[in-house]
Design a protein around this motif. Sequence first.
Motif, short mmCIF file in Angstrom:
data_model
loop_
_atom_site.label_atom_id
_atom_site.label_comp_id
_atom_site.label_asym_id
_atom_site.label_seq_id
_atom_site.Cartn_x
_atom_site.Cartn_y
_atom_site.Cartn_z
N VAL A 147 0.78 -1.09 0.10
CA VAL A 147 -0.05 0.09 -0.11
C VAL A 147 0.74 1.24 -0.07
O VAL A 147 0.60 2.34 -0.35
CB VAL A 147 -0.84 -0.19 1.11
N LEU A 148 1.99 1.15 0.55
CA LEU A 148 3.01 2.38 0.62
C LEU A 148 3.86 2.62 -0.62
O LEU A 148 4.44 3.58 -0.66
CB LEU A 148 3.84 2.16 2.09
N LYS A 149 3.83 1.54 -1.48
CA LYS A 149 4.69 1.57 -2.33
C LYS A 149 4.40 2.67 -3.31
O LYS A 149 3.55 3.27 -3.79
CB LYS A 149 4.61 0.38 -3.67
N GLY A 150 5.56 3.37 -3.58
CA GLY A 150 5.95 4.61 -4.40
C GLY A 150 5.33 5.96 -3.66
O GLY A 150 5.69 7.09 -4.17
N ILE A 151 4.81 6.03 -2.62
CA ILE A 151 4.57 7.16 -1.60
C ILE A 151 5.75 8.06 -1.60
O ILE A 151 6.81 7.48 -0.98
CB ILE A 151 3.71 6.95 -0.44
N SER A 152 5.58 9.33 -1.64
CA SER A 152 6.91 10.06 -2.04
C SER A 152 7.07 10.66 -0.65
O SER A 152 6.20 11.37 -0.03
CB SER A 152 7.03 10.99 -2.94
N ILE A 153 8.23 10.56 0.17
CA ILE A 153 8.68 11.28 1.44
C ILE A 153 9.82 12.32 1.05
O ILE A 153 10.94 11.73 0.76
CB ILE A 153 8.93 10.57 2.32
N ARG A 154 9.67 13.57 0.97
CA ARG A 154 10.77 14.38 0.52
C ARG A 154 11.47 14.09 -0.80
O ARG A 154 12.78 13.92 -0.52
CB ARG A 154 11.68 14.78 1.68
N GLY A 155 10.73 13.40 -1.62
CA GLY A 155 11.67 12.85 -3.00
C GLY A 155 12.11 11.62 -2.94
O GLY A 155 12.44 11.19 -3.94
N ASN A 156 11.81 10.88 -1.96
CA ASN A 156 12.17 9.49 -1.90
C ASN A 156 10.66 8.66 -1.90
O ASN A 156 10.03 8.60 -0.87
CB ASN A 156 12.69 9.03 -0.46
N GLY A 157 10.48 7.99 -3.00
CA GLY A 157 9.42 7.09 -3.10
C GLY A 157 9.71 6.04 -2.25
O GLY A 157 10.75 5.21 -2.46
N ILE A 158 8.74 5.34 -1.73
CA ILE A 158 8.97 4.29 -0.76
C ILE A 158 8.99 2.95 -1.67
O ILE A 158 8.33 2.73 -2.60
CB ILE A 158 7.69 4.17 0.32
N ARG A 159 10.21 2.27 -1.43
CA ARG A 159 10.37 1.13 -2.02
C ARG A 159 10.13 -0.28 -1.47
O ARG A 159 9.84 -0.14 0.07
CB ARG A 159 11.97 1.05 -2.58
N MET A 160 10.09 -1.36 -2.04
CA MET A 160 9.48 -2.53 -1.50
C MET A 160 10.88 -3.11 -0.99
O MET A 160 11.85 -3.17 -1.67
CB MET A 160 8.72 -3.37 -2.41
N MET A 161 10.65 -4.00 0.05
CA MET A 161 11.74 -4.84 0.58
C MET A 161 12.70 -5.65 -0.36
O MET A 161 13.75 -5.91 -0.33
CB MET A 161 11.36 -5.59 1.81
N SER A 162 11.67 -6.33 -1.30
CA SER A 162 12.25 -6.81 -2.51
C SER A 162 13.58 -6.22 -3.32
O SER A 162 14.16 -6.91 -3.84
CB SER A 162 11.29 -7.54 -3.42
N GLU A 163 13.22 -4.99 -3.08
CA GLU A 163 14.14 -4.01 -4.08
C GLU A 163 15.49 -3.93 -3.30
O GLU A 163 16.56 -3.23 -3.86
CB GLU A 163 13.85 -2.74 -4.34
N LEU A 164 15.67 -4.40 -1.88
CA LEU A 164 16.67 -3.89 -1.44
C LEU A 164 18.06 -4.38 -1.48
O LEU A 164 19.12 -3.46 -1.58
CB LEU A 164 16.41 -4.02 0.46
N PRO A 165 18.07 -5.75 -1.81
CA PRO A 165 19.67 -6.26 -1.87
C PRO A 165 20.20 -5.54 -3.25
O PRO A 165 21.27 -5.07 -3.24
CB PRO A 165 19.18 -7.82 -2.05
N GLU A 166 19.52 -5.48 -4.08
CA GLU A 166 19.94 -4.79 -5.33
C GLU A 166 20.22 -3.23 -5.24
O GLU A 166 21.23 -2.83 -5.63
CB GLU A 166 18.95 -5.03 -6.77
N PHE A 167 19.35 -2.71 -4.41
CA PHE A 167 19.60 -1.35 -4.23
C PHE A 167 21.12 -1.16 -3.53
O PHE A 167 21.60 -0.16 -3.69
CB PHE A 167 18.53 -0.63 -3.14
N LEU A 168 21.17 -2.18 -2.49
CA LEU A 168 22.38 -1.79 -1.82
C LEU A 168 23.61 -2.30 -2.62
O LEU A 168 24.85 -1.81 -2.07
CB LEU A 168 22.47 -2.63 -0.65
N GLN A 169 23.44 -3.11 -3.57
CA GLN A 169 24.46 -3.47 -4.25
C GLN A 169 24.97 -2.19 -5.25
O GLN A 169 26.01 -2.04 -5.58
CB GLN A 169 24.20 -4.58 -5.22
N LYS A 170 24.04 -1.53 -5.71
CA LYS A 170 24.26 -0.42 -6.50
C LYS A 170 24.68 1.12 -5.64
O LYS A 170 25.52 1.66 -6.24
CB LYS A 170 22.93 -0.16 -7.44
#
Length: 216
Positions: free
Chosen positions: A122-145
């Motif tokens: 439900v929170l996916k994409g909601i923007s907080i000061r320019g940061n769109g809320i991401r899903m936990m499934s995206e976390l490993p890849e995010f941390l790699q990059k």
Amino acid sequence: FAVEEKSISKAVIKRLPRYYRYLGELIEEGIERISSNELSAKMRVTASQIRQDLNNFGGFGQQGYGYNVPYLYEEIGKILGLDKTHHMIIIGAGNLGQALANYVKFEKRGFKIVGVFDINPVLKGISIRGNGIRMMSELPEFLQKEDVQIAALTVPKSSAAEIAELLVQNGIKAIWNFAHLDLNVPKDVIVENVHLSESLMRLSYNLTVAEQKEEK
Ligand code: ATP
């Protein structure tokens, strides 16, 4: 001098942010130097404590001159690592996580929030000061990059241990833990606990004691 030269006691480190804050206020007031006695009166710490603490950093104070405020401010800032920019992610975009993500002052101190994660679609994409809320499934890849140094943990107690493990597996070395749980992490991972309810309980204790005194 280098920070590594000498290990500074935990008690001193605990007091450093407060020195930093007071020195920052002095700078704002245009005060360039201050004696340990004056600083003592302001901070309600004994002058000898101040001298002892600040002598850890190579005696910035000079007899009859006092402390050079901007210099000391900068040096303490360096010791606290505030001269660098840190990238931080927030895990758990509930009330507390969102409040942290909305708090602009961290950025002024060099802590840039680069990602906010949650498990709730439900929170996916909601923007907080320019940061769109991401899903936990995206976390490993995010941390790699991305280059991320700090993860703030604002999830319920029940998921905190599991997430801490995931963070560690993905190379996070510093966790700012707001979950009401003592995390079990490898020795090289730094955890700073902020247990708000424990702080509130201490307040409640002191209030209770004060009220009991009044009743007597
Ligand atoms: P807060 O306690 O921050 O005020 P809240 O009361 O809205 O938040 P909590 O139940 O504490 O909600 O959860 C905080 C956030 O953590 C919620 O948005 C929730 O979806 C999220 N969360 C719960 N489990 C996980 C998980 N395993 N991974 C990521 N986020 C999670």
